[in-house]
Design a protein around this motif. Structure first.
Motif, PDB file in Angstrom:
ATOM      1  N   VAL A   1       3.285  15.653   8.487  1.00 20.98           N
ATOM      2  CA  VAL A   1       4.078  16.712   9.109  1.00 20.98           C
ATOM      3  C   VAL A   1       5.397  16.878   8.370  1.00 20.98           C
ATOM      4  CG1 VAL A   1       5.170  17.437  11.234  1.00 20.98           C
ATOM      5  CG2 VAL A   1       3.032  16.213  11.329  1.00 20.98           C
ATOM      6  N   LEU A   2       6.020  15.752   8.064  1.00 20.21           N
ATOM      7  CA  LEU A   2       7.291  15.791   7.344  1.00 20.21           C
ATOM      8  C   LEU A   2       7.129  16.444   5.981  1.00 20.21           C
ATOM      9  CD1 LEU A   2       9.207  12.487   7.844  1.00 20.21           C
ATOM     10  CD2 LEU A   2       9.834  14.793   8.477  1.00 20.21           C
TER      11      LEU A   2
ATOM     12  N   LEU B   1      -3.319   8.631   2.304  1.00 18.52           N
ATOM     13  CA  LEU B   1      -3.816   7.392   1.694  1.00 18.52           C
ATOM     14  C   LEU B   1      -3.508   6.184   2.570  1.00 18.52           C
ATOM     15  CD1 LEU B   1      -3.091   7.474  -2.125  1.00 18.52           C
ATOM     16  CD2 LEU B   1      -5.277   7.316  -0.974  1.00 18.52           C
ATOM     17  N   LEU B   2      -2.357   6.231   3.244  1.00 23.59           N
ATOM     18  CA  LEU B   2      -1.935   5.066   4.025  1.00 23.59           C
ATOM     19  C   LEU B   2      -2.918   4.759   5.154  1.00 23.59           C
ATOM     20  CD1 LEU B   2       1.924   5.222   4.295  1.00 23.59           C
ATOM     21  CD2 LEU B   2       0.537   3.322   3.527  1.00 23.59           C
TER      22      LEU B   2
ATOM     23  N   ALA C   1       0.649   3.974  -2.748  1.00 25.47           N
ATOM     24  CA  ALA C   1       0.258   5.325  -2.334  1.00 25.47           C
ATOM     25  C   ALA C   1       1.309   6.352  -2.728  1.00 25.47           C
ATOM     26  CB  ALA C   1       0.030   5.366  -0.827  1.00 25.47           C
ATOM     27  N   VAL C   2       2.566   5.943  -2.814  1.00 20.20           N
ATOM     28  CA  VAL C   2       3.593   6.885  -3.264  1.00 20.20           C
ATOM     29  C   VAL C   2       3.578   6.991  -4.781  1.00 20.20           C
ATOM     30  CG1 VAL C   2       6.083   7.213  -3.443  1.00 20.20           C
ATOM     31  CG2 VAL C   2       5.074   6.650  -1.254  1.00 20.20           C
TER      32      VAL C   2
ATOM     33  N   PHE D   1       0.840  -1.203   0.000  1.00 18.21           N
ATOM     34  CA  PHE D   1       0.000   0.000   0.000  1.00 18.21           C
ATOM     35  C   PHE D   1       0.873   1.251   0.000  1.00 18.21           C
ATOM     36  CE2 PHE D   1      -3.428   2.762   0.859  1.00 18.21           C
ATOM     37  CZ  PHE D   1      -4.583   2.052   0.621  1.00 18.21           C
TER      38      PHE D   1
ATOM     39  N   PRO E   1       4.899  16.976  -2.132  1.00 15.54           N
ATOM     40  CA  PRO E   1       3.488  16.738  -2.461  1.00 15.54           C
ATOM     41  C   PRO E   1       3.136  15.264  -2.520  1.00 15.54           C
ATOM     42  CG  PRO E   1       4.650  17.640  -4.347  1.00 15.54           C
ATOM     43  CD  PRO E   1       5.576  17.744  -3.198  1.00 15.54           C
ATOM     44  N   VAL E   2       4.081  14.441  -2.982  1.00 11.99           N
ATOM     45  CA  VAL E   2       3.823  12.998  -3.035  1.00 11.99           C
ATOM     46  C   VAL E   2       3.610  12.452  -1.628  1.00 11.99           C
ATOM     47  CG1 VAL E   2       4.820  10.785  -3.647  1.00 11.99           C
ATOM     48  CG2 VAL E   2       5.153  12.725  -5.147  1.00 11.99           C
TER      49      VAL E   2
ATOM     50  N   LEU F   1      -8.740   8.686  -4.222  1.00 11.10           N
ATOM     51  CA  LEU F   1      -8.319   9.929  -4.878  1.00 11.10           C
ATOM     52  C   LEU F   1      -9.425  10.494  -5.761  1.00 11.10           C
ATOM     53  CD1 LEU F   1      -4.578   9.360  -5.789  1.00 11.10           C
ATOM     54  CD2 LEU F   1      -5.567  10.756  -4.003  1.00 11.10           C
TER      55      LEU F   1
ATOM     56  N   PHE G   1      17.187  14.812   7.034  1.00 12.05           N
ATOM     57  CA  PHE G   1      16.219  14.082   6.219  1.00 12.05           C
ATOM     58  C   PHE G   1      16.702  12.669   5.904  1.00 12.05           C
ATOM     59  CE2 PHE G   1      14.396  18.320   5.242  1.00 12.05           C
ATOM     60  CZ  PHE G   1      13.114  18.027   5.627  1.00 12.05           C
TER      61      PHE G   1
ATOM     62  N   ILE H   1      11.348  15.463  13.939  1.00  6.63           N
ATOM     63  CA  ILE H   1      10.839  16.837  13.885  1.00  6.63           C
ATOM     64  C   ILE H   1      11.645  17.711  14.836  1.00  6.63           C
ATOM     65  CG2 ILE H   1       8.821  18.278  14.225  1.00  6.63           C
ATOM     66  CD1 ILE H   1       8.217  16.448  12.047  1.00  6.63           C
TER      67      ILE H   1
ATOM     68  N   MET I   1      -1.788  18.363  -5.500  1.00  6.35           N
ATOM     69  CA  MET I   1      -1.629  17.218  -4.605  1.00  6.35           C
ATOM     70  C   MET I   1      -1.792  17.624  -3.148  1.00  6.35           C
ATOM     71  SD  MET I   1      -1.416  14.365  -5.932  1.00  6.35           S
ATOM     72  CE  MET I   1      -1.665  13.960  -7.642  1.00  6.35           C
TER      73      MET I   1
ATOM     74  N   VAL J   1       0.185  13.325   0.009  1.00  6.56           N
ATOM     75  CA  VAL J   1      -0.948  12.472  -0.362  1.00  6.56           C
ATOM     76  C   VAL J   1      -0.768  11.068   0.203  1.00  6.56           C
ATOM     77  CG1 VAL J   1      -2.183  11.444  -2.284  1.00  6.56           C
ATOM     78  CG2 VAL J   1      -1.445  13.786  -2.420  1.00  6.56           C
ATOM     79  N   ALA J   2       0.459  10.542   0.096  1.00 10.17           N
ATOM     80  CA  ALA J   2       0.694   9.158   0.522  1.00 10.17           C
ATOM     81  C   ALA J   2       0.380   8.976   1.997  1.00 10.17           C
ATOM     82  CB  ALA J   2       2.148   8.771   0.238  1.00 10.17           C
TER      83      ALA J   2
ATOM     84  N   LEU K   1      -0.040  20.569 -10.769  1.00 10.88           N
ATOM     85  CA  LEU K   1      -0.530  19.421 -10.019  1.00 10.88           C
ATOM     86  C   LEU K   1       0.224  19.225  -8.713  1.00 10.88           C
ATOM     87  CD1 LEU K   1      -2.789  17.459 -10.507  1.00 10.88           C
ATOM     88  CD2 LEU K   1      -1.132  15.799 -11.242  1.00 10.88           C
ATOM     89  N   LYS K   2       1.419  19.801  -8.622  1.00 13.84           N
ATOM     90  CA  LYS K   2       2.129  19.675  -7.342  1.00 13.84           C
ATOM     91  C   LYS K   2       1.356  20.392  -6.246  1.00 13.84           C
ATOM     92  CE  LYS K   2       6.640  19.347  -9.434  1.00 13.84           C
ATOM     93  NZ  LYS K   2       7.816  20.154  -9.806  1.00 13.84           N
TER      94      LYS K   2
ATOM     95  N   ALA L   1       1.403  14.950 -15.579  1.00 15.70           N
ATOM     96  CA  ALA L   1       1.075  16.357 -15.788  1.00 15.70           C
ATOM     97  C   ALA L   1       2.308  17.110 -16.264  1.00 15.70           C
ATOM     98  CB  ALA L   1       0.543  16.970 -14.499  1.00 15.70           C
TER      99      ALA L   1
ATOM    100  N   LEU M   1       7.095  20.121   6.358  1.00 19.43           N
ATOM    101  CA  LEU M   1       8.443  20.625   6.650  1.00 19.43           C
ATOM    102  C   LEU M   1       9.292  20.656   5.387  1.00 19.43           C
ATOM    103  CD1 LEU M   1       9.834  19.250  10.002  1.00 19.43           C
ATOM    104  CD2 LEU M   1       9.769  21.579   9.210  1.00 19.43           C
ATOM    105  N   MET M   2       9.213  19.554   4.625  1.00 18.50           N
ATOM    106  CA  MET M   2       9.989  19.463   3.384  1.00 18.50           C
ATOM    107  C   MET M   2       9.612  20.589   2.430  1.00 18.50           C
ATOM    108  SD  MET M   2      10.052  15.596   2.127  1.00 18.50           S
ATOM    109  CE  MET M   2      10.770  14.283   3.063  1.00 18.50           C
TER     110      MET M   2
ATOM    111  N   ILE N   1       1.836  13.340 -11.068  1.00 19.21           N
ATOM    112  CA  ILE N   1       2.649  14.553 -11.216  1.00 19.21           C
ATOM    113  C   ILE N   1       3.534  14.454 -12.456  1.00 19.21           C
ATOM    114  CG2 ILE N   1       4.593  15.785 -10.179  1.00 19.21           C
ATOM    115  CD1 ILE N   1       3.280  15.447  -7.503  1.00 19.21           C
TER     116      ILE N   1
ATOM    117  N   LEU O   1      13.714  17.374  -2.466  1.00 14.90           N
ATOM    118  CA  LEU O   1      12.743  17.528  -1.387  1.00 14.90           C
ATOM    119  C   LEU O   1      11.502  18.268  -1.887  1.00 14.90           C
ATOM    120  CD1 LEU O   1      15.017  18.431   1.619  1.00 14.90           C
ATOM    121  CD2 LEU O   1      13.905  16.280   1.149  1.00 14.90           C
TER     122      LEU O   1
ATOM    123  N   PRO P   1       0.384   9.388  -6.723  1.00 17.23           N
ATOM    124  CA  PRO P   1       0.609  10.826  -6.936  1.00 17.23           C
ATOM    125  C   PRO P   1       1.863  11.114  -7.746  1.00 17.23           C
ATOM    126  CG  PRO P   1       0.898  10.241  -4.618  1.00 17.23           C
ATOM    127  CD  PRO P   1       0.364   9.045  -5.295  1.00 17.23           C
TER     128      PRO P   1
END
Lengths: 118, 172, 405
Positions: free
Chosen positions: C148-149, C116-117, A15-16, A11, C108-109, C47, B33, B68, C256, C112-113, C252-253, A26, C152-153, A23, C103, A19
């Motif tokens: 959250v990450l 979705l998870l 899920a990665v 998953f 944006p990926v 989605l 990161f 974080i 997302m 969303v991920a 689209l970025k 697009a 930040l990114m 992207i 980064l 999107p």
């Protein structure tokens, strides 16, 4: 349990990918007419002064620290909550004592004004 | 080689590579990161062991909170966003030698231990484990003192952070 | 073989499995193929569902503000978001100078991920669900860390001051609100004796909204804050930070991030329905398991409707008010509600009816006392007025009127 985690892993990949593929797609469809003015950093139209990655306040650090403390507390309390039905009454009070100590810490932070946004 | 082993190898390589990148990255924030990726790799390793609770704890506490905190700390320091140049010190060869010796020692020690040759034991249905863990934390004949001390320790950490980062001028 | 009328999705899965094995594919590989298909279908549906959610929200907010909302494309404007999607696909990506490319594109990926998870562990009916992880609740908290990450990114990589400040603010907000959220999540776990979401649903012969209303309230507020919706949308406070962490994103970025936000608030509603409203439980659900999907959908939509209603009617918080609300109201309240629930549930264990009533009474008393205390604190701490109000119009004395003329 292993198959469950295999599913979560799959998953994660899906899920990665979804999107990411969208992207990328697009990116193919979209026009690519770049110029220095367009890609300049947006600052409401004024010339950019100084680096964008400025130093943040120490306040953020306190929030992160308090959050970390409560996050670790969660690690210890969730198994306790799962076992709740098997616990005798005094064991319940031990868990409550655990949380009360933390509540004391929270009130300390409160009194010291560490939770104040200034 | 089974598919399971391939997955394990991939995860191990990912973890090791990102751990190396933590050291070699030229920007401090990139190190942070990469560290997140390394921590994620450890979580994935726990997942291959079917240790569910450890997976989520690893992600929630280490990636969700500690990472974080680290990133915030990096953002707090001055000039942390600039490139700091080559990360290799002049005497890196000696350090590498020491690392190799320690690693060799570790491998040797592990080979002495019988358990390393046995396949990992499959955990019984997960719910039971969590309940046992929860019981063990508060039962007086088990770990109730460490459990309560952990709470005091957490509060101490919080007070310390407030003291260090607090506004001293404002308080007095 | 399960009956297809009872449980069509499981039936299809079993049929597919037998077909795949019939083709000479190894059973383990067939399992993996099925998992990939399941995951792909579920996340694609989630989605695409966002398209409807965007339309629904715009329409509803339009109605609340006495406008029509989208009404041009298709009946009731229902295809508006489809048109928007096609448009956004053809928009140029503008990467700002000095951006951290990797980064910048990863953020944006990940946004969303990470949402979705959560869908991987949601129980849609008794049997239709990704997995019933025995640590489901903590899993949700852990996955939230990904969001959250991502913020930040995005904020760091954009090389933009607004983005950077917006991201630090957003992260401070998200991690702060996670504290009461986690504590309020402890309550259903404690009552159900399990962290698996399906187990929690199964344990809810009485919805936990009745047994733990305070925890439900805290969870509702905090999950709204976690999704960054109004009134908690400080991170995109236009008057202060342009658009917050996604200022420099285009095409689209940006889309997302947008999709992630909408999906997140719907997922928050879903989680509320699962944790506090009994998920797929309802009448006749034992005979026809598929009815559970309908019940869950109705419950979720009610909560989602509420979230939009709050968004449309409450003004945005100031950041210090928001932090005060979290640390000085929600966190102590959630801890107290947890303590009250634990004690009452243990003391009245065994007598189910008394337990339910006791919990309800305890929660209500707690809430009343807490609000009373808050009221007193507010009265005590009320800020002194900067200056005394002056009368609006004073009859001008002779001297001043002389001076003016």
């Amino acid at each position: 349990m292993l198959t469950a985690w295999l599913y979560v892993g799959i998953f994660l990949v899906v899920a990665v990918l979804l999107p990411a593929v969208a992207i990328a797609l697009a990116g193919i469809l979209a026009p690519k007419k770049s110029n220095p003015i367009k890609t300049s950093v947006y600052e409401c139209g004024i010339e950019v002064v100084g680096p964008a990655r400025v130093q943040i306040k120490a306040q953020y650090y306190i929030y992160a620290m308090v959050f970390l403390v409560f996050d670790v507390e969660m690690v210890l309390l969730f198994p306790w909550a799962v076992a709740f039905k098997q616990l005798p009454l005094f064991a319940v009070f031990e868990g409550i004592l655990f949380l009360l100590i933390l509540l004391g810490g929270l009130f300390y932070a409160w009194r010291k004004g560490a939770l104040e946004w200034f | 080689m089974s598919a399971f082993q391939i997955v394990f190898l991939l995860i191990a390589l990912l973890t090791l590579f990102s751990a190396l990148m933590v050291v070699f990255a030229r920007k401090t924030i990139h190190s942070a990161f990469w560290l997140i990726l390394a921590l994620f790799g450890v979580a994935a390793t726990f997942a291959t062991l079917a240790a569910s609770f450890f997976v989520v704890i690893q992600v929630a506490v280490y990636i969700g909170a500690i990472a974080i905190l680290i990133i915030f700390t990096v953002m707090l320091t001055r000039r942390s966003m600039e490139e700091s140049g080559d990360q290799l010190l002049p005497g890196w060869g000696w350090a590498a030698l020491v690392v190799l010796i320690v690693f060799g020692g570790l491998v040797f020690m592990l080979l002495q231990w019988q358990g390393i040759f046995q396949p990992p034991q499959v955990l019984t249905a997960g719910g039971e484990n969590l309940e046992n863990l929860g019981m063990a934390l508060v039962m007086p004949d088990r770990y109730v003192i460490p459990f309560e001390v952990a709470s005091v320790l957490l509060v101490a950490a919080m007070i310390g952070a407030i003291y260090v980062a607090g506004d001293h001028k404002k308080r007095s | 073989m399960t009956n297809w009328l009872e449980d069509p999705i499981r039936w299809i899965a079993e049929w597919l499995y037998s077909v795949l094995v019939g083709w000479g594919i190894l059973p383990s590989v067939a399992d993996v193929i099925l998992m990939i298909t399941g995951a792909a279908i579920l996340s694609t549906l989630a989605l695409l569902w966002v398209l409807f959610l965007i339309w629904f929200e715009r329409k509803l907010i339009g109605r609340i503000q006495d406008r029509f909302g989208p009404n041009r494309v298709g009946p009731w404007g229902i295809f508006q978001s489809v048109a928007d999607m096609i448009k956004i696909f053809t928009k140029e990506y503008i990467t700002p100078q000095g951006a951290d490319k990797v980064l910048y594109n990863l953020a944006p990926v990940l946004a969303v991920a990470s949402v979705l998870l959560i869908w991987a562990v949601l129980p849609f009916t008794r049997s239709i669900m990704g997995v019933n992880l025995n640590v489901g609740v903590v899993y949700i908290v852990a996955v939230g860390g990904g969001g959250v990450l991502a913020i930040l990114m995005a904020g760091y990589a954009s090389n933009n001051k607004y983005a950077f400040l917006g991201a630090s603010r957003a992260v401070a907000q998200l991690i702060s609100y996670e504290v009461p959220m986690v504590i309020s999540l402890l309550v259903p776990v404690l009552l159900a004796g399990s962290m698996g979401l399906n187990d929690i649903v199964q344990a809810q012969s009485v919805p936990y909204l009745v047994m733990a209303p305070v925890a439900a309230l805290v969870f509702f507020i905090t999950s709204m804050a976690e999704t960054g919706r109004a009134p908690f949308d400080l991170v995109e406070a236009e008057s202060e930070l342009v658009a917050g962490y996604n200022t420099e994103y285009s095409g689209l970025k940006f889309g997302m991030f947008f999709v992630g936000e909408f999906l997140h608030s719907f997922t928050a509603a879903l989680l509320f329905a699962v944790l506090f409203l009994g998920g797929w439980r309802g009448p006749f659900v034992d005979q026809v398991p598929l009815l559970g999907l309908v019940y869950l959908f109705i419950k979720t939509m009610v909560i989602y409707f509420l979230i939009i209603l709050v968004r449309a009617s409450v003004p945005r918080f100031r950041i210090d008010q928001m932090m005060d609300l979290n640390w000085k109201v929600l966190t102590p309240l959630s801890i107290l509600s947890f303590l009250v629930t634990a004690v009452i549930a243990k003391v009245l264990e065994g007598q189910f009816l008394f337990q339910v009533l006791g919990l309800l009474a305890g929660n209500v008393i707690l809430l009343v006392l807490f609000m009373e205390w808050g009221e007193r604190r507010n009265k005590r701490n009320r800020r002194p007025m900067v200056s005394q109000p002056r009368p609006l119009a004073t009859p001008a004395s002779d001297e001043t009127s002389m001076a003016q003329s």
